[in-house]
Write an enzyme that holds these catalytic residues in place. Structure first.
Site, mmCIF file in Angstrom:
data_model
loop_
_atom_site.group_PDB
_atom_site.id
_atom_site.type_symbol
_atom_site.label_atom_id
_atom_site.label_comp_id
_atom_site.label_asym_id
_atom_site.label_seq_id
_atom_site.Cartn_x
_atom_site.Cartn_y
_atom_site.Cartn_z
ATOM 1 N N LYS A 182 0.847 -1.194 0.000
ATOM 2 C CA LYS A 182 0.000 0.000 0.000
ATOM 3 C C LYS A 182 0.881 1.244 0.000
ATOM 4 O O LYS A 182 1.898 1.295 0.718
ATOM 5 C CB LYS A 182 -0.895 -0.032 1.241
ATOM 6 C CG LYS A 182 -1.914 1.090 1.362
ATOM 7 C CD LYS A 182 -2.771 0.865 2.608
ATOM 8 C CE LYS A 182 -3.812 1.947 2.792
ATOM 9 N NZ LYS A 182 -4.651 1.696 4.004
ATOM 10 N N SER B 210 -9.597 -0.756 7.437
ATOM 11 C CA SER B 210 -9.043 -0.717 6.087
ATOM 12 C C SER B 210 -8.372 -2.006 5.648
ATOM 13 O O SER B 210 -8.111 -2.204 4.465
ATOM 14 C CB SER B 210 -8.029 0.430 5.975
ATOM 15 O OG SER B 210 -8.658 1.666 6.205
ATOM 16 N N SER C 218 -9.367 1.696 3.348
ATOM 17 C CA SER C 218 -8.596 2.516 2.431
ATOM 18 C C SER C 218 -7.648 1.702 1.566
ATOM 19 O O SER C 218 -7.138 2.189 0.562
ATOM 20 C CB SER C 218 -7.786 3.544 3.235
ATOM 21 O OG SER C 218 -6.883 2.900 4.124
#
Length: 605
Positions: free
Chosen positions: A83, A181, A157
């Protein structure tokens, strides 16, 4: 009507076991990566990525691995993604905000540990900006959808990290999880999402969202692969003052599974999700006793994350940008981080006092339940609906996630079923801190009973390759116990008083006989290795520090002693064995397969 997407028929099988089998059969990492990059170029949503490593860089790493000793690299040739709020040396970290971008000189600790284990990085993935959101639509780099529908959100997210795994681009990925997330995107893409105990994985090199609550998370195709990554990435880190020493805890065999009271189950009108959760509970009822609990204090805790002083922590990464260039921040994200300016130090102290009160209210749940099982998300929204109502609908998705880190829980999101509209539905198991390995084992069992394919691919779940145990601590010794030292037995305290921890339940190799030793108090068995006629015996493996092991062994009375015991998977550990002379005239109880079954037979007669 959903624009349901069919499984990717040409998607490679990227489970760890499939890749290892291919490498063992002679396929090179270079050949496998060449094919994988072609697949990513043509079949994977490009919006899942913010930065992909150039092909020549990936291939250079693959060639280096081809020349390495695979036996020394536990993640040899396993592709992964990171990420883009987690640092990789020499590659921009943007947190999905171009104006924030910087190039780190060193990789995040967790990334470096995985690279050192032989994993091969494919790229950095898209996210809700500054890891603020559960939807996956708050990024200037585009909006990746669920791999099952072009119209529905991927979850956030960690949107790109989940999509990359589900689409067969990587075997696993790193995300982060502050409010859910690492779980909601897993549910929306039919994969596994680990939210570890806070501090289990180092946060060094991670752009903070809410630093006191943030965790690095792991997405994988199955629980076994995910736990292997967790084990390799875990451990105290001097670079992260919030990292913690693991204190592993197991789960009882008779499991009490907490579920919210019927009147507290919220699906925001999504009857399909409600039916899917009811079906999940029917399956869970076969795995343990369902116990209804009061969800209200969990819900009240969840509200603190965005309606309490913890919002101020989000200014740690964004304050300067908010002051100098506020328009660089995505509007929905900006509306959230701006709230942080409202809170004072007094508010923060009040918030922590309120949280302590809520933790006390939650405590009775853990006295009555061993784990709780909730829908990972109450519904699955369309992208256009979230864009039209970005804050309220995002908040709905956090109904069953936002409280976890505030209450110091670990969590594991696992696929549960496919809805009639073609969308996946998942549940999440929660337990207090350091039950991570126990949840992994439970989640794996549940996932396998679902009979779902891996992510958005047609591939079935592989056989579990992990033993779902914590990695051995430096300087520790593992001990097999077969009788009165088993958990729940009279002498187990001799292990727990020495800070022993249960590693796993298993069996011995089929090379042993078990005897009930006469006249022992409390009653004890004697185990003996035999040349023929041996059976597999149920036992437990415990772990002690070297000093504790020495003290423990010094107190073992004759005729018992410590030798080497072969386990069913070939591992050799220290364990109880008995002098042959003491077995003369002793009752052979091998037919029971273990001491518990023998003891139970005595109470039934």
């Amino acid at each position: 009507m959903s624009l349901a997407l069919p499984p990717l028929p040409e998607s490679p099988d990227l489970s760890f076991s499939a890749l290892r089998a291919a490498y063992a059969a002679g396929e090179t990492v270079s050949a496998r990566m060449q094919d994988l990059l072609d697949h990513i170029d043509t079949r994977v949503d490009p919006l899942a990525w913010i930065y992909r490593l150039p092909r020549e860089d990936v291939m250079a790493r693959a060639r280096a691995l081809d020349a390495a000793d695979a036996t020394q690299l536990p993640l040899f040739g396993i592709p992964f993604a990171v990420k883009d709020n987690i640092d990789v040396a020499g590659i921009p970290t943007t947190a999905a905000c171009p104006e924030f971008s910087y190039i780190p000189k060193v990789s995040a600790t967790v990334v470096q540990r995985l690279l050192d284990a032989g994993a091969i990085l494919i790229g950095k993935t898209n996210l809700d900006q500054f890891a603020t959101g559960l939807v996956g639509v708050r990024s200037p780099y585009g909006v990746p959808s669920s791999v099952f529908s072009r119209e529905h959100v991927s979850g956030g997210s960690s949107s790109g990290s989940a999509v990359a795994v589900a689409a067969g681009a990587v075997s696993f990925s790193l995300g982060t999880d502050t409010a859910g997330s690492g779980r909601v995107p897993a549910a929306f893409n039919n994969i596994v999402g680990y939210k570890p105990t806070r501090g289990m994985l180092s946060g060094a090199g991670m752009v903070p969202a809410c630093r006191s609550l943030d965790t690095v998370s792991v997405f994988a195709l199955n629980c076994s692969d995910g736990w292997e990554v967790m084990s390799l990435a875990a451990g105290r880190d001097a670079a992260d003052p919030l990292s913690r020493t693991a204190l592993p805890v197991g789960l009882p065999k008779r499991l009490r599974i907490g579920v919210p009271r019927m009147d507290q189950r919220e699906f925001f009108g999504d009857t399909t999700a409600e039916v899917a959760y009811a079906a999940a509970l029917d399956r869970l009822a076969k795995m343990g006793e369902l116990v209804e609990f009061d969800f209200a204090p969990f819900s009240e805790t969840a509200a603190l994350l965005y309606e309490g002083p913890w919002v101020a922590e989000r200014l740690e990464a964004t304050q300067q940008l908010l002051r100098d260039n506020p328009n660089a921040i995505e509007p929905a994200v900006r509306s959230i981080v701006e709230k942080g300016l409202r809170y004072s130090a007094v508010d923060a102290h009040r918030g922590y006092t309120h949280l302590a009160t809520l933790r006390a209210k939650v405590a009775p749940t853990w006295a009555a339940c061993d784990v709780i099982a909730l829908p990972t998300a109450p519904t699955h929204y369309r992208i256009d609906a979230v864009r039209a109502d970005p804050v309220r609908l995002n908040s709905h998705l956090g109904t069953y996630t936002n409280f976890a880190n505030l209450l110091d829980l670990c969590a594991l999101a696992v696929p549960s079923s496919m809805r009639p509209d073609g969308l996946p539905f998942g549940i999440t198991f929660f337990a207090p801190a350091w039950h991570d390995a126990a949840l992994a084992k439970l989640g794996d069992r549940y996932h396998r009973e679902s009979a779902l394919p891996c992510g958005g691919t047609p591939h079935a779940l592989p056989s579990a390759s992990s033993r779902f145990e914590w990695p051995a601590q430096p300087g520790s010794i593992r001990l097999a116990v077969v009788g009165a030292h088993l958990d729940g037995m009279p002498l187990n305290h001799e292990l727990t008083e020495r800070a022993g921890r249960l590693v796993r339940d298993c069996e011995s190799a089929p090379q042993y006989r078990l005897y009930a030793l006469p006249g022992t108090v409390p009653p004890k068995p004697g185990m003996q290795r035999v040349a023929e006629g041996g059976v597999a015996l149920k036992l437990q493996v415990w772990e002690l520090s070297a000093a504790a092991f020495g003290d423990f062994v010094s107190r073992i009375p004759a005729p018992l002693g410590i030798g080497s015991v072969v386990l069913d998977d070939g591992e050799v550990v220290k364990g109880f064995l008995c002098e042959a002379i003491a077995l003369q005239g002793a009752q052979d109880i091998s037919e029971f397969g273990g001491w518990r079954a023998y003891v139970a037979s005595l109470t039934c007669t």
